[in-house]
Structure formats: C-alpha cells, structure tokens
Design an enzyme around this catalytic site. Structure first.
Site, short mmCIF file in Angstrom:
data_model
loop_
_atom_site.label_atom_id
_atom_site.label_comp_id
_atom_site.label_asym_id
_atom_site.label_seq_id
_atom_site.Cartn_x
_atom_site.Cartn_y
_atom_site.Cartn_z
N PHE A 152 2.78 -0.70 -3.68
CA PHE A 152 1.74 -0.61 -2.65
C PHE A 152 1.08 0.77 -2.59
CE2 PHE A 152 4.84 -3.80 -1.28
CZ PHE A 152 4.01 -4.90 -1.12
N LYS A 204 2.14 -9.14 -2.27
CA LYS A 204 1.21 -8.15 -2.84
C LYS A 204 -0.24 -8.67 -2.79
CE LYS A 204 -0.48 -4.72 -4.96
NZ LYS A 204 -0.71 -3.47 -4.24
N LEU A 250 -11.56 0.09 8.48
CA LEU A 250 -12.78 -0.32 9.19
C LEU A 250 -13.88 0.73 8.98
CD1 LEU A 250 -11.54 -1.78 12.62
CD2 LEU A 250 -12.34 -3.01 10.60
N CYS A 260 -7.52 -2.31 -8.21
CA CYS A 260 -6.68 -3.31 -7.53
C CYS A 260 -7.46 -4.36 -6.74
CB CYS A 260 -5.68 -2.61 -6.62
SG CYS A 260 -4.45 -1.70 -7.57
N LYS A 263 -9.76 -6.98 -8.70
CA LYS A 263 -9.07 -7.95 -9.57
C LYS A 263 -8.05 -8.78 -8.79
CE LYS A 263 -5.17 -5.31 -11.45
NZ LYS A 263 -4.11 -5.98 -10.70
#
Ligand code: NAD
Length: 423
Positions: A152, A204, A250, A260, A263
C-alpha cells in the site's frame, strides 16, 4: 531471516531496504542489469525521499545486497518476495508475464521449504496460480506456501509508509505460513489483518479503486462548482470535516496518474466484466479521470481562441505527482502532446525528471530554471504540485512572462495572495 526479493523497483527496493533495516538479511534480484550495477555502487535507480540513507546504512552493515543471478538470490532464502511489475494488458486485465516468470524462476532453484510472499498487485486467483506453478515445476519435494501481502506504499512517501503503514494484510491458506510472515514484519509495529488469499488480493484492488472514485468524484464536483460559483476547496473542506468522509483524496485537479490507480481500476473493471458483475462506479471513475485532462487542455486552447500556434507555454511539472520521478500515466504527457500538436512552443521543467523518453517524438524544450521556463510565456500551466513550484515567488515569475495566464491544474495556488490570474 534470510529474505530474497524478486523485482527491485519502487516496491521491491523499498521493501528490501526496510526489511534489512529491521535486521533481516536481504538480497534483491532484478533482471535489469543497469539497476543492479547502480545499486551495487550504492546508487538508487529511483528517486524516493529517505531511501538513500537506508540503503547506505544496510549495504554497509552487510544486511542488503543485490544481484542479477537467481541462483545467488535464492541460495539461502527462507522467504522470497515477488515484487515484479503487473502492467495493464491490452484488454485492461493485468499482464502476468513477469509474475509467471518469477514463479518459474523460483521453481527452478528451490532447495528447501519456502514461503513466497506476493507484494505485486495481482488479480483474484493469481496467488493460487503462483503456488501451483512452483509446485508443478519444482525439482524435489518441498513445502511451498504462497502468501498474499499486497503493498500500500505511496511513491514519494514509500519509506515512511513502509515503516508506519496503516495495516499489513497477510492472506494465507496456511496459518503457520501466515504467522511466520507476521513474525518477519513484527518489528514494524503495524496492525496485521489475516485473511485468505483471495480476500487479500481483493483488498488491494478495492482500496485503490475506492480512492480513484473519490478523486474522480471531487473532480466532477469541482467542474460543477466552477460553473455555479462555488469554491471546491471550501466544499472539500466542508465535506472532509465529516469524519465519515475525511479530507484526504478530495483535492480537485487534473486527476490521478502513476503506475497504480489507472491500471488497477482497469483491472478491477475487467474482473467485473469477466464475472458479469457490474461495478459501474469504477467504470465511471476511469472515464471521468480521462476526461479531466482533456477538459484542462481544452480550457487552455479556449483561452487562446483555439490557436496556440507559436505561443510559448510553460509547463511546470512532469512527474505524475510530487516527490517521485515516476512518469507512468503522468497527465503532463497528454497535456504536452496536445499543446505541441496544436503548434504551441512548450517549455517544461521538473525538479527531478530532467527528460523523458515518453516525449521523444514531441518538440519540447527542457528548462533548467523556473525563470527560464516562464520567461516570455503566454500561459503557465501548473501540472505537478512540487513544493518548489507552489512556494515560488509568483510575483517575480509573472513579471517575467508575457502577461501570462496561470492554469492551476492542481488547485494549489488559490491562497497565493499575489496571483490574480489563476484559472
Ligand atoms: P517497477 O516497474 O518499478 O519494478 C518492477 C521490477 O521488477 C523492475 O525493476 C523489473 O526489471 C523487475 N523484474 C521483472 N521481471 C523480473 C524477474 N523475472 N526477475 C527479477 N526482476 C524482474 O514496479 P513497482 O512500481 O515496484 O510495482 C511492482 C508491483 O507492486 C506492481 O504489481 C504494482 O502494481 C505494485 N504496487 C506498486 C506501488 C507503487 O507505488 N509503485 C504501490 C503498491 C503496489
């Protein structure tokens, strides 16, 4: 523990560096000889704040080494991490070529019982496939467990995120293997979540797509705010003060890029189609994100009544976000290509990306200083919100331009008292 890592990119290198920092013996493997040659000299092939110090300390302490030889990497490994790329394939699905190769490489060299930890972001069922590939290709009879532990970290904050992450997900079908991986990470003092492998894989994708939806949502609200005279920053503040919503992700602007979110959202959408389950929210987020770049460029073109021929336009920022050198899916590339195709004289600057092969076909001038970049420009586009751009002396910069309009693609200059020309 003796750890080997396959793939020495953003995830693999940072994971290796941090695992060595907490006392493990780590060897990082990559097929890219240039990367490994650099790393052997103690030079990081990627830009990541704080990484150099950790590398230096652990290479000097003989806890961290690098190789292009799978044989050398796996010789003493008790745990092998897979952190190779899973780029987007033509149909949107993740391309698993590197993953399958890594599994075969492990099988060819296995000489003991082994736990394989998959850090790469992979579609549902891939961990099963990896385990099966290793088991069927291995010579000899060994206990092989594959554990899914998705990553992450955020580029630009990767070291800090790895030391202080919100959670470590351990997806395992074998409780004992899961507990060994927990022990491997225990010194990081990060909460663990144990699940089965498929749930870990899904966590994920679901997390990344959720954040992508949040970004696209605020971007669409921002487009509406502009039309109706509301200030999206105030709107985001007001929304974010609700703890059920939160202020993170935001920030309205050009939308997401990088290796990341684009895709992973596509891969999740593909998974939905494949399983005939509608996840139209994710489809909409993808579409909105694509439109956001086009809207931005169109606004620049409209400002010049559609004619940017011969006009100098300064583009500040190339990397997809600040504090990284990663250019994958960077909005800057689409923006620069469109402006250049329309005849604009595009000058660019980025604190880290000095040139990019993604723009080799495009007539673009790389500036060395911010002043040089904006000199005589008729428009200044803030595309990546690097600190040095946001904090620049905009009064001085504007004085160098040809009365340029600023197009703030990241919505970060709104508090700048001196700027009256932010669009
Ligand atoms: P990357 O492209 O930076 O690095 C991957 C590395 O793997 C490359 O150096 C490549 O040469 C190497 N490689 C490929 N095949 C190999 C093989 N058979 N043996 C040895 N090395 C091999 O990729 P990345 O950004 O580190 O991402 C890796 C994975 O982690 C991806 O699945 C990605 O989605 C996921 N991820 C990335 C991030 C991020 O911020 N970059 C965050 C979370 C998850």
């Amino acid at each position: 523990m003796n750890v080997a890592i396959i793939g020495t990119g953003y995830v693999g290198l940072v994971t290796g560096a941090v695992l060595s920092e907490i006392g493990h013996n780590v060897i990082c493997l990559d097929i890219n000889e240039e990367k490994i040659t650099k790393l052997k000299k103690g030079v990081s092939p990627i830009y990541e704040p704080g990484l150099d110090e950790v590398l230096e300390r652990n290479i000097a302490g003989n806890r961290l080494s690098f190789t292009t030889s799978a044989e050398e990497a796996f010789e003493n490994a008790e745990v092998i991490f897979i952190a190779v790329g899973t780029p987007q394939g033509e149909d949107g699905a993740a391309n698993l070529t590197h993953i399958k190769q890594a599994a075969k490489d492990i099988a060819m060299h296995i000489n003991r019982d082994l736990i394989v930890v998959v850090k790469s972001t992979v579609p549902l069922g891939t961990n099963d496939l990896i385990e099966e590939t290793i088991r069927t290709n291995a010579i000899g009879s060994f206990q092989i467990d594959v554990v899914s532990s998705p990553e992450f970290l955020r580029e630009g904050h990767a070291i800090n995120d790895t030391f202080h992450g919100d959670r470590i997900v351990i997806g395992s079908e074998n409780e004992h293997a899961g507990s060994i991986i927990e022990a491997l990470f225990i010194k990081l003092n990060i909460p663990f979540l144990h699940t089965n492998r498929r749930s870990a894989e899904m966590i994920k994708y679901a997390a990344n797509a959720f954040l992508a939806v949040k970004i696209s949502y605020i971007n669409q609200i921002s487009n509406l705010c502009e039309k109706v005279g509301a200030d999206v920053n105030d709107v985001a503040d007001g929304m974010g003060m609700d703890h059920r919503i939160g202020r993170a992700f935001l920030n309205a602007g050009l939308g997401y890029g990088g290796s990341c979110f684009p895709k992973d959202t596509e891969a999740l959408a593909y998974l939905g189609r494949e399983n005939e389950v509608s996840i139209s929210l994710v489809d909409a987020a993808i579409q909105a994100n694509k439109e956001q770049r086009i809207l931005f460029v169109n606004r620049v073109l409209e400002h010049f009544n559609g004619n940017v021929e011969g006009k100098k336009i300064a583009v500040l920022g190339l990397a997809f976000k600040p504090n990284t050198d990663d250019m994958r899916e960077a909005p800057s590339v689409d923006i620069i290509r469109t402006l250049s195709a329309n005849g604009a004289e595009v000058h660019v600057i980025d604190p880290v990306v000095k040139e990019t092969e993604l723009l080799t076909e495009v007539a673009v001038t790389y500036s060395k200083t911010l002043e040089e970049c904006v000199q005589n420009a008729e428009a200044v586009l803030l595309v990546t919100e690097w600190e040095e751009f946001v904090r620049a002396d905009w009064e001085e910069l504007l004085a160098l331009t040809k009365n340029a309009t600023i197009f703030d693609g990241r919505n970060v200059l709104h508090n700048h008292k001196l700027i009256s020309q932010v669009v």
